[in-house]
Design an enzyme around this catalytic site. Structure first.
Site, mmCIF file in Angstrom:
data_model
loop_
_atom_site.group_PDB
_atom_site.id
_atom_site.type_symbol
_atom_site.label_atom_id
_atom_site.label_comp_id
_atom_site.label_asym_id
_atom_site.label_seq_id
_atom_site.Cartn_x
_atom_site.Cartn_y
_atom_site.Cartn_z
ATOM 1 N N THR A 146 1.049 -1.327 -0.239
ATOM 2 C CA THR A 146 -0.068 0.314 -0.187
ATOM 3 C C THR A 146 1.231 1.261 0.098
ATOM 4 O O THR A 146 0.883 2.581 -0.581
ATOM 5 C CB THR A 146 -0.864 0.054 2.056
ATOM 6 O OG1 THR A 146 -1.592 -1.286 1.265
ATOM 7 C CG2 THR A 146 -1.957 1.094 1.409
ATOM 8 N N VAL A 147 2.077 1.313 1.024
ATOM 9 C CA VAL A 147 3.125 2.781 0.655
ATOM 10 C C VAL A 147 4.498 2.641 -0.055
ATOM 11 O O VAL A 147 3.512 3.396 -0.806
ATOM 12 C CB VAL A 147 3.343 2.514 2.549
ATOM 13 C CG1 VAL A 147 4.032 3.137 2.233
ATOM 14 C CG2 VAL A 147 2.735 2.283 3.665
ATOM 15 N N VAL A 150 5.648 7.991 12.291
ATOM 16 C CA VAL A 150 4.553 7.894 13.293
ATOM 17 C C VAL A 150 3.553 7.887 13.115
ATOM 18 O O VAL A 150 2.470 7.411 14.139
ATOM 19 C CB VAL A 150 5.240 9.174 14.593
ATOM 20 C CG1 VAL A 150 3.865 9.773 15.112
ATOM 21 C CG2 VAL A 150 7.127 8.825 14.208
ATOM 22 N N GLY A 160 1.564 8.094 9.932
ATOM 23 C CA GLY A 160 1.508 8.835 8.542
ATOM 24 C C GLY A 160 1.603 10.288 8.682
ATOM 25 O O GLY A 160 2.779 10.681 8.272
ATOM 26 N N ILE A 214 0.894 13.657 8.930
ATOM 27 C CA ILE A 214 0.770 14.334 9.595
ATOM 28 C C ILE A 214 2.203 14.491 10.396
ATOM 29 O O ILE A 214 2.806 13.742 10.589
ATOM 30 C CB ILE A 214 0.168 14.633 11.162
ATOM 31 C CG1 ILE A 214 -1.219 13.410 11.784
ATOM 32 C CG2 ILE A 214 0.413 15.359 12.349
ATOM 33 C CD1 ILE A 214 -1.983 13.264 12.452
ATOM 34 N N GLU A 270 -5.094 -5.170 10.473
ATOM 35 C CA GLU A 270 -4.503 -6.800 9.400
ATOM 36 C C GLU A 270 -5.894 -8.000 10.384
ATOM 37 O O GLU A 270 -6.169 -7.725 11.120
ATOM 38 C CB GLU A 270 -3.547 -6.477 10.373
ATOM 39 C CG GLU A 270 -2.551 -5.650 10.079
ATOM 40 C CD GLU A 270 -2.394 -5.255 8.073
ATOM 41 O OE1 GLU A 270 -2.403 -6.293 7.823
ATOM 42 O OE2 GLU A 270 -1.565 -4.666 7.648
ATOM 43 N N ASP A 311 1.317 -1.486 18.562
ATOM 44 C CA ASP A 311 1.855 0.106 17.630
ATOM 45 C C ASP A 311 2.154 1.586 17.798
ATOM 46 O O ASP A 311 3.296 2.180 17.539
ATOM 47 C CB ASP A 311 0.808 -0.364 16.653
ATOM 48 C CG ASP A 311 1.309 0.842 15.029
ATOM 49 O OD1 ASP A 311 1.643 0.122 13.979
ATOM 50 O OD2 ASP A 311 0.131 1.380 14.777
ATOM 51 N N LYS A 317 6.053 4.029 17.667
ATOM 52 C CA LYS A 317 5.879 4.841 17.450
ATOM 53 C C LYS A 317 5.831 6.145 18.633
ATOM 54 O O LYS A 317 7.002 7.072 18.317
ATOM 55 C CB LYS A 317 4.530 5.480 17.172
ATOM 56 C CG LYS A 317 3.845 4.769 16.121
ATOM 57 C CD LYS A 317 2.296 4.912 15.332
ATOM 58 C CE LYS A 317 1.804 3.924 13.961
ATOM 59 N NZ LYS A 317 0.424 4.508 14.238
ATOM 60 N N GLY A 333 -2.795 4.964 6.017
ATOM 61 C CA GLY A 333 -3.193 5.231 4.607
ATOM 62 C C GLY A 333 -2.069 5.016 3.391
ATOM 63 O O GLY A 333 -1.156 5.826 3.344
#
Length: 415
Positions: free
Chosen positions: A13-14, A131, A133, A135, A189, A200, A204, A301
Site C-alpha cells: 500500500t505505502v 509516527v 502517517g 501528520i 490486519e 504499534d 511510535k 493509508g
C-alpha cells in the site's frame, strides 16, 4: 535537467502510494527541486504478480540487484518487520544513498544506530512516516521548535484502535464486532495484535521519545496496555458520563527520567483528543515557550503516508539540518510535578468496594449500582490498589471533569 534516482523497497500500500505520487506530482517535484525525480527500481516479494509499473523500471525480488545499481540517490523503504529492512537500510547508507522509512517497528528498535551510521556516511535518514502517517509531527519538532524545550507529547497514534473504540460507542457494538468491521474496511490486519495490544503506538512513542529527549525510556518499565479488555458496557457507561475511551500514548520528561505509557484513558469534552474520531491520529506537543500545539490528521493509508515520505524526499535533497540540544537536568519542574499529585480516575468495580484505612483517597459515588466511582489519587496509589484488587478497572480522565449535582463525594480509604 538532471535526475534524482530513487528505489522503492516494498510495493504494498505505502510503496504504491509513493509510486503514484511521484508520477502525479512530477511537475511540483521538479519545480521545488530543480530536478526530475525518477523511480529506477522496485523491490517486490512476488515477481509473478501483475503490477501497473512503467517499462524501464527494474522490478526485482533480489535486493542485491538494487544495491549494485551505479546511480541511486534515495532509497524509500516500506517493508513490514525489523528484518530484512534494517539490514537493507544499513547497506544502502554505506553505499552513500539517503534513506527514507515508514517502518516504525524497525526504527523504534534500530533508529539510533541508523542515525549514527547515516551521519558517518554523510547521508540523511527520513522517518516522518513512522509516527503518524500524514501528520508532520517529526518536522514540527525538528524544524519548527528549535528553541522551545518540548516537555511532553501526548496523542492518539493508532487509527485502528481509535476506529474500534469509536464504533463501539457510536454503534453500540462489542469489541469483536468493531474489530471485524475494522478488518473488513482494511483498517486492521488479519492478525491485529500490534494495533489492539498497543505495540504499534508504543513503537511510535519510542521514536518520538528519542527524537524529542535524545533517548528512550526503559521499555520494560513503560506502561503498555491495549484495548482488547474494554467492554461495550464500559464504553456506554463512560458515554453516559460524557467521556470517551481513547488509546492514549504519552511520553514526558521528569527530572532525569523519561516516563512513557500507552494505555486506554477517558477524555472529557475539554480535552483536544476528545474529537479525534475513527482512524484519525492526533498529537499534542507541550513546550515551554509556545505552550501546547495540537496536530491532527490521517495517521495511515496509501496517500497520507506517501505524503510524509515525499516530504522527507524534499528534505533529503534540500536539507535544512538543525540538531536538537537536550538538557538532562531538571529544568521544567512545574510540568512534571503532576506525577506526584493526585489525578482524576474513573473506577469501575461491579462488586462491593472493600475499604481499609491506610491511604486516604477522595471517592465520589456516581452510580454504586453500576459500580462507578470517581476517585482522586496519584498514579502510584492507583497502580498499587489495582494490583491488590483485580476486580476493579481504573481509567484516568484527561481534561476537566465536573461531578453532577447528584454525585455526592464521600471519604474512603484504600490500602
Amino acid at each position: 535537467m538532471s535526475t534524482i534516482k530513487i528505489a522503492l523497497l516494498g510495493f504494498g500500500t505505502v510503496g504504491q502510494g509513493v509510486y503514484q505520487t511521484v508520477h502525479s506530482h512530477q511537475e511540483e517535484l521538479s519545480a521545488v527541486l530543480g530536478k526530475k525525480v525518477e523511480i529506477a527500481a522496485i523491490l517486490v516479494k512476488n515477481h509473478q504478480k501483475d503490477r501497473d509499473i512503467n517499462e524501464g523500471i527494474l522490478v526485482t525480488t533480489d535486493f542485491r540487484e538494487i544495491l549494485q545499481l551505479s546511480e541511486l540517490d534515495i532509497v524509500i523503504e516500506a517493508i513490514v518487520g525489523k528484518e530484512p529492512a534494517f539490514s537493507y537500510l544499513k547497506e544502502m547508507i554505506k553505499r552513500g544513498s539517503h534513506v527514507i522509512t515508514a517502518n516504525k517497528e524497525m526504527f523504534a528498535h534500530h533508529g539510533g544506530e541508523l542515525k549514527i551510521l547515516a551521519e558517518k556516511h554523510g547521508v540523511s535518514i527520513g522517518f516522518e512516516a513512522t509516527v503518524a502517517g500524514g501528520i508532520p509531527v517529526i518536522q514540527t519538532i525538528t524544524q519548527l521548535l528549535n528553541i522551545n524545550r518540548v516537555t511532553k507529547l501526548e496523542g492518539i497514534l493508532n487509527g485502528t484502535s481509535n476506529f474500534i473504540l469509536t464504533e463501539m460507542r457510536e454503534k453500540n457494538e462489542t469489541f469483536q464486532a468493531a474489530l471485524k468491521s475494522a478488518q473488513q474496511k482494511g483498517f486492521a490486519e488479519a492478525d491485529p495484535t500490534n494495533d489492539i495490544q498497543g505495540f504499534d503506538a508504543f513503537y511510535k512513542l519510542m521514536i518520538l521519545s528519542e527524537l524529542t529527549f535524545g533517548r528512550q525510556p526503559d521499555w520494560d518499565s513503560a506502561w503498555r496496555e491495549g484495548i482488547s479488555s474494554i467492554t461495550r458496557e464500559q464504553v456506554l457507561e463512560a458515554k453516559e458520563l460524557g467521556l470517551r475511551f481513547k488509546l492514549i500514548a504519552t511520553v514526558e520528561k521528569s527530572g532525569e527520567s523519561i516516563i512513557a505509557s500507552v494505555r486506554p484513558a477517558l477524555v472529557s469534552p475539554s480535552h483536544p483528543l476528545y474529537a479525534v474520531e475513527g482512524v484519525e491520529n492526533a498529537v499534542s506537543i507541550y513546550a515551554d515557550i509556545v505552550g501546547k500545539i495540537n496536530l491532527q490528521g490521517p495517521g495511515a493509508g496509501m496517500l497520507p503516508t506517501a505524503s510524509a515520505m515525499i516530504e522527507d524526499l524534499i528534505h533529503a535533497v534540500k536539507p535544512r539540518i538543525i540538531e536538537r540540544s537536550f538538557r538532562l537536568e531538571n529544568d521544567v519542574k512545574e510540568v512534571f510535578q503532576q506525577k506526584k499529585t493526585k489525578q482524576t480516575w474513573l473506577m469501575i468495580q461491579k462488586e462491593a468496594l472493600e475499604i481499609s484505612r491506610d491511604n486516604t483517597v477522595l471517592v465520589s459515588k456516581i452510580d454504586s449500582s453500576k459500580g462507578l466511582y470517581i476517585i482522586n489519587a496519584d498514579e502510584r496509589t492507583v497502580k498499587s490498589f489495582s494490583e491488590r484488587n483485580g476486580r476493579a478497572n481504573f481509567f484516568q480522565i484527561l481534561g476537566e471533569y465536573h461531578l453532577k449535582e447528584q454525585e455526592t463525594p464521600s471519604l474512603a480509604f484504600f490500602n
